[in-house]
Design a protein around this motif. Structure first.
Motif, PDB file in Angstrom:
ATOM      1  N   GLY A  41       1.062  -1.510  -0.043  1.00 13.58           N
ATOM      2  CA  GLY A  41      -0.124  -0.173  -0.070  1.00 13.58           C
ATOM      3  C   GLY A  41       0.718   1.476  -0.267  1.00 13.58           C
ATOM      4  O   GLY A  41       1.853   0.745  -0.314  1.00 13.58           O
ATOM      5  N   ASN A  42       0.234   2.310   0.602  1.00 14.54           N
ATOM      6  CA  ASN A  42       0.859   3.814   0.968  1.00 14.54           C
ATOM      7  C   ASN A  42       2.820   3.266   1.521  1.00 14.54           C
ATOM      8  O   ASN A  42       3.645   4.254   0.705  1.00 14.54           O
ATOM      9  N   LYS A  43       2.689   2.778   2.357  1.00 14.23           N
ATOM     10  CA  LYS A  43       4.285   2.318   3.023  1.00 14.23           C
ATOM     11  C   LYS A  43       5.037   1.940   2.003  1.00 14.23           C
ATOM     12  O   LYS A  43       6.003   2.329   1.616  1.00 14.23           O
ATOM     13  N   TRP A  44       5.086   1.260   0.774  1.00 16.88           N
ATOM     14  CA  TRP A  44       5.647   0.722  -0.188  1.00 16.88           C
ATOM     15  C   TRP A  44       6.412   2.347  -1.148  1.00 16.88           C
ATOM     16  O   TRP A  44       7.393   2.753  -0.906  1.00 16.88           O
ATOM     17  N   TRP A  45       4.859   3.488  -1.089  1.00 16.43           N
ATOM     18  CA  TRP A  45       5.456   4.566  -1.933  1.00 16.43           C
ATOM     19  C   TRP A  45       6.501   5.381  -1.135  1.00 16.43           C
ATOM     20  O   TRP A  45       7.300   6.275  -0.989  1.00 16.43           O
ATOM     21  N   LYS A  46       5.738   5.272   0.726  1.00 19.03           N
ATOM     22  CA  LYS A  46       6.868   6.327   2.073  1.00 19.03           C
ATOM     23  C   LYS A  46       7.717   5.511   1.554  1.00 19.03           C
ATOM     24  O   LYS A  46       9.208   6.327   2.368  1.00 19.03           O
ATOM     25  N   LEU A  47       8.213   4.444   1.678  1.00 19.17           N
ATOM     26  CA  LEU A  47       9.373   4.098   1.653  1.00 19.17           C
ATOM     27  C   LEU A  47      10.767   4.300   1.140  1.00 19.17           C
ATOM     28  O   LEU A  47      11.726   4.452   0.671  1.00 19.17           O
ATOM     29  N   SER A  70       2.421  -2.066  14.163  1.00 13.70           N
ATOM     30  CA  SER A  70       2.374  -0.728  13.793  1.00 13.70           C
ATOM     31  C   SER A  70       3.111  -1.178  11.714  1.00 13.70           C
ATOM     32  O   SER A  70       3.754  -2.072  11.899  1.00 13.70           O
ATOM     33  N   ASN A  71       1.775  -0.467  10.582  1.00 12.19           N
ATOM     34  CA  ASN A  71       2.389  -0.931  10.213  1.00 12.19           C
ATOM     35  C   ASN A  71       3.628  -0.943   9.393  1.00 12.19           C
ATOM     36  O   ASN A  71       4.191  -1.531   8.738  1.00 12.19           O
ATOM     37  N   HIS A  72       3.885   0.806   9.486  1.00  9.59           N
ATOM     38  CA  HIS A  72       5.180   1.330   9.174  1.00  9.59           C
ATOM     39  C   HIS A  72       6.383   0.285  10.089  1.00  9.59           C
ATOM     40  O   HIS A  72       7.253   0.368   8.676  1.00  9.59           O
ATOM     41  N   VAL A 176      -6.307   8.407   6.467  1.00 11.25           N
ATOM     42  CA  VAL A 176      -5.741   9.778   7.046  1.00 11.25           C
ATOM     43  C   VAL A 176      -4.913   9.631   8.203  1.00 11.25           C
ATOM     44  O   VAL A 176      -5.838   9.249   9.080  1.00 11.25           O
ATOM     45  N   GLY A 177      -3.739   9.158   8.349  1.00  9.52           N
ATOM     46  CA  GLY A 177      -2.846   8.978  10.029  1.00  9.52           C
ATOM     47  C   GLY A 177      -2.559  10.070  10.113  1.00  9.52           C
ATOM     48  O   GLY A 177      -2.310  11.503  10.945  1.00  9.52           O
ATOM     49  N   THR A 178      -1.216  10.171   9.863  1.00  2.00           N
ATOM     50  CA  THR A 178      -0.427  11.315  10.067  1.00  2.00           C
ATOM     51  C   THR A 178      -0.170  12.790   9.202  1.00  2.00           C
ATOM     52  O   THR A 178       0.062  13.667   9.416  1.00  2.00           O
ATOM     53  N   GLY A 179      -0.499  11.785   7.793  1.00  5.01           N
ATOM     54  CA  GLY A 179      -1.553  13.017   6.343  1.00  5.01           C
ATOM     55  C   GLY A 179      -0.444  13.320   5.613  1.00  5.01           C
ATOM     56  O   GLY A 179      -0.390  13.795   4.673  1.00  5.01           O
ATOM     57  N   GLY A 180       1.270  12.245   5.904  1.00  3.88           N
ATOM     58  CA  GLY A 180       2.167  12.263   4.684  1.00  3.88           C
ATOM     59  C   GLY A 180       1.728  11.421   3.710  1.00  3.88           C
ATOM     60  O   GLY A 180       1.758  12.209   2.231  1.00  3.88           O
ATOM     61  N   THR A 181       1.306  10.392   3.469  1.00  2.04           N
ATOM     62  CA  THR A 181       0.630   9.878   2.101  1.00  2.04           C
ATOM     63  C   THR A 181      -1.094  10.635   1.447  1.00  2.04           C
ATOM     64  O   THR A 181      -0.267  11.443   0.343  1.00  2.04           O
ATOM     65  N   MET A 182      -1.669  12.097   2.317  1.00  2.00           N
ATOM     66  CA  MET A 182      -2.547  12.600   1.750  1.00  2.00           C
ATOM     67  C   MET A 182      -1.449  14.229   0.668  1.00  2.00           C
ATOM     68  O   MET A 182      -1.751  14.433  -0.131  1.00  2.00           O
ATOM     69  N   VAL A 259      -7.961  -0.672  11.592  1.00  2.00           N
ATOM     70  CA  VAL A 259      -7.234   1.028  11.894  1.00  2.00           C
ATOM     71  C   VAL A 259      -8.113   1.738  11.220  1.00  2.00           C
ATOM     72  O   VAL A 259      -7.930   3.233  11.150  1.00  2.00           O
ATOM     73  N   TYR A 260      -7.412   1.427   9.756  1.00  2.00           N
ATOM     74  CA  TYR A 260      -7.753   2.273   8.388  1.00  2.00           C
ATOM     75  C   TYR A 260      -8.326   2.687   7.547  1.00  2.00           C
ATOM     76  O   TYR A 260      -9.379   2.642   7.751  1.00  2.00           O
ATOM     77  N   THR A 261      -8.851   1.054   6.686  1.00  2.00           N
ATOM     78  CA  THR A 261      -9.406   0.936   5.511  1.00  2.00           C
ATOM     79  C   THR A 261     -11.056   1.079   5.694  1.00  2.00           C
ATOM     80  O   THR A 261     -11.905   1.147   5.116  1.00  2.00           O
ATOM     81  N   HIS A 287      -6.478   1.632  -1.539  1.00  2.00           N
ATOM     82  CA  HIS A 287      -6.742   0.798  -0.149  1.00  2.00           C
ATOM     83  C   HIS A 287      -5.293   0.556   0.098  1.00  2.00           C
ATOM     84  O   HIS A 287      -3.890   0.252  -1.085  1.00  2.00           O
ATOM     85  N   THR A 288      -5.341   1.321   1.004  1.00  2.00           N
ATOM     86  CA  THR A 288      -3.631   1.573   1.108  1.00  2.00           C
ATOM     87  C   THR A 288      -3.041   0.692   1.954  1.00  2.00           C
ATOM     88  O   THR A 288      -2.139   0.829   2.662  1.00  2.00           O
ATOM     89  N   GLY A 289      -3.683  -0.629   2.254  1.00  2.00           N
ATOM     90  CA  GLY A 289      -2.917  -1.504   2.790  1.00  2.00           C
ATOM     91  C   GLY A 289      -2.895  -2.169   4.408  1.00  2.00           C
ATOM     92  O   GLY A 289      -4.195  -1.527   4.621  1.00  2.00           O
ATOM     93  N   GLY A 290      -2.567  -2.100   4.197  1.00  2.00           N
ATOM     94  CA  GLY A 290      -2.336  -2.385   6.504  1.00  2.00           C
ATOM     95  C   GLY A 290      -3.009  -3.513   6.610  1.00  2.00           C
ATOM     96  O   GLY A 290      -3.730  -3.846   8.054  1.00  2.00           O
TER      97      GLY A 290
HETATM   98  C1  LIG Z   1       0.446   3.885   7.772  1.00  2.00           C
HETATM   99  C2  LIG Z   1      -1.470   3.632   7.238  1.00  2.00           C
HETATM  100  C3  LIG Z   1      -1.994   5.018   6.555  1.00  2.00           C
HETATM  101  C4  LIG Z   1      -1.434   6.228   6.862  1.00  2.00           C
HETATM  102  O1  LIG Z   1      -0.463   6.849   5.796  1.00  2.00           O
HETATM  103  P1  LIG Z   1      -0.063   8.368   6.792  1.00  2.00           P
HETATM  104  O2  LIG Z   1       0.646   8.952   5.589  1.00  2.00           O
HETATM  105  O3  LIG Z   1       0.822   8.674   7.742  1.00  2.00           O
HETATM  106  O4  LIG Z   1      -1.642   9.184   6.160  1.00  2.00           O
HETATM  107  C5  LIG Z   1      -3.012   4.913   6.412  1.00  2.00           C
HETATM  108  N1  LIG Z   1      -3.767   3.524   6.058  1.00  2.00           N
HETATM  109  C6  LIG Z   1      -2.361   2.417   5.870  1.00  2.00           C
HETATM  110  C7  LIG Z   1      -2.997   0.995   6.141  1.00  2.00           C
HETATM  111  C8  LIG Z   1      -1.860   2.247   6.752  1.00  2.00           C
HETATM  112  O5  LIG Z   1      -0.634   0.998   7.065  1.00  2.00           O
END
Ligand SMILES: *Cc1c(COP(=O)(O)O)cnc(C)c1O
Length: 296
Positions: A41-47, A70-72, A176-182, A259-261, A287-290
Motif C-alpha cells: 500500500g502507501n508504505k511502499w511509496w513512502k519508503l 505499527s504497519n510502518h 489518513v494517519g500522519t497526513g504524509g500520504t495525503m 485501523v485505516y481502510t 486501498h492503502t494496505g495494512g
Molecule cells: C500508515 C497507513 C495509513 C496512514 O498514512 P499516513 O501517511 O500516515 O497518513 C493509511 N492506511 C494504512 C493502511 C496505513 O498503514
C-alpha cells in the motif's frame, strides 16, 4: 549494486451495490494493497525514496519508530531486508512476550527491536534523544514515526501521478494517519480530482494544518478532511465497524482493516447514503494496505 523494492501491479475493483446505483455513484477501489506482499500500500511509496537516499548516503542501517502494531514498523523491517539494509525499530512501551505477530515478523526480517517507555518515546524527535540512539547503535538513516517526511511525500506524489491520474474519477478517497500520504496525493494531483481524507484519529481537525505545513508552498486547494469516522480514536473499534468490515469481505470479497481502510470505507458508504456525493460522481478509493495487523 543497490537493490530496489519489487513492485507488483495493483488492480482496479469496481464495487456493485444497490445503494450505489440509487445514488448514481460509481465506486472504484485501487487495490494498492496488492503492490507488495509485505511492504504494501502507501508504505511502499513512502519508503521508496527513503531507501534510495539511505543507500545513496552509504548507510547500512535504517532506524525508525512505531507502536507494537505499527504497519510502518512491519513494512520498514521487510523493506530493509529486501534491499539489503539492517534495521532497528524503536518500539513504544514495554516488551511483552511472546511478541505479537507484527513484532515477531519484524524480528524475523532481522529488525533489532528496542523498547522504550512512553515517556522516552515522546522525545523521539529531540536531537538529544537521537544522539543517545547514535551512541548506542552507531550511525543510521533515520525514518520518522509513520514514515512521513519530504521523501515519503515525493514517493506518494509519484504514486498519484503514475497510478491515479490515468483513472477517470471525480474524487479520490484515502485514510489518513500522519497526513504524509495525503500531502503526497494532493501535491501529485495538483487540484484535480478532489482528494478526500478520512481521519482515523480523534480530533482530526489538526490534520488540516499538518497537511498544509507538509505541503509547504506546493499547496493546492481541492481537498478536505472528514473527521467523523474515527470510531473513538486511533485503533479503537465498535461492533458496527467490525460488522461493516465483515460485510465488505463477504459481499465484495474486499478485505479491509479496522485501523485505516475499514473506517474510511464506512465513511464513504455513509456519505453516499446521505447524498453527499453528486449523481455521476466517480469515487476512487485507495486501498492503502495494512492488512497485516487485522487478522484477515
Ligand atoms: C500508515 C497507513 C495509513 C496512514 O498514512 P499516513 O501517511 O500516515 O497518513 C493509511 N492506511 C494504512 C493502511 C496505513 O498503514
Amino acid at each position: 549494486m543497490n537493490q530496489h523494492l519489487n513492485y507488483h501491479q495493483s488492480k482496479l475493483q469496481e464495487l456493485q451495490a444497490s445503494l450505489l446505483e440509487d445514488a448514481g455513484v460509481q465506486l472504484l477501489v485501487l487495490r494498492e494493497d496488492l503492490n507488495h506482499p509485505f511492504v504494501s500500500g502507501n508504505k511502499w511509496w513512502k519508503l521508496k525514496y527513503n531507501l534510495e537516499e539511505a543507500q545513496k548516503l552509504g548507510h547500512d542501517t535504517l532506524l525508525t519508530f512505531g507502536g507494537a502494531f505499527s504497519n510502518h514498523i512491519y513494512a520498514t523491517a521487510a523493506a530493509a531486508k529486501d534491499v539489503g539494509l539492517k534495521s532497528i525499530g524503536i518500539i513504544r512501551g514495554e516488551k511483552n512476550l511472546p511478541l505479537n505477530p507484527t513484532l515477531e515478523f519484524a524480528e524475523s526480517c532481522g529488525m533489532q527491536l528496542h523498547f522504550v517507555s512512553r515517556e522516552d518515546y515522546r522525545k523521539k524527535t529531540e536531537s538529544h534523544f537521537v544522539d543517545q540512539l547514535k551512541n548506542r547503535f552507531g550511525n543510521f538513516y533515520l525514518i520518522p514515526e509513520g514514515g512521513t517526511n519530504a521523501l515519503a511525500i515525493k514517493g506518494c506524489a509519484e504514486f498519484a501521478k503514475e497510478k491515479i491520474r490515468p483513472i477517470d474519477c471525480t474524487h479520490v478517497c484515502l485514510p489518513v494517519g500522519t497526513g504524509g500520504t495525503m500531502a503526497g496525493l494532493i501535491s501529485g494531483l495538483e487540484g484535480k480530482p478532489k482528494v478526500v481524507g478520512f481521519s482515523v484519529l480523534k480530533g482530526g481537525s489538526f490534520l488540516k494544518d499538518e497537511i498544509e505545513s507538509l505541503l509547504g508552498s506546493s499547496t493546492h486547494h481541492n481537498w478536505e478532511i472528514q473527521s467523523d469516522y474515527h470510531f473513538g480514536g486511533y485503533a479503537k473499534q465498535t461492533p458496527e465497524l467490525i460488522d461493516f468490515i465483515g460485510k465488505m469481505k463477504q459481499e465484495h470479497n474486499l478485505a479491509l482493516d479496522q485501523v485505516y481502510t475499514g473506517k474510511m470505507m464506512f465513511g464513504i458508504f455513509d456519505l453516499i447514503k446521505m447524498g453527499s456525493f453528486n449523481r455521476g460522481s466517480i469515487v476512487l478509493v485507495i486501498h492503502t494496505g495494512g492488512l497485516q495487523g487485522s487478522g484477515i
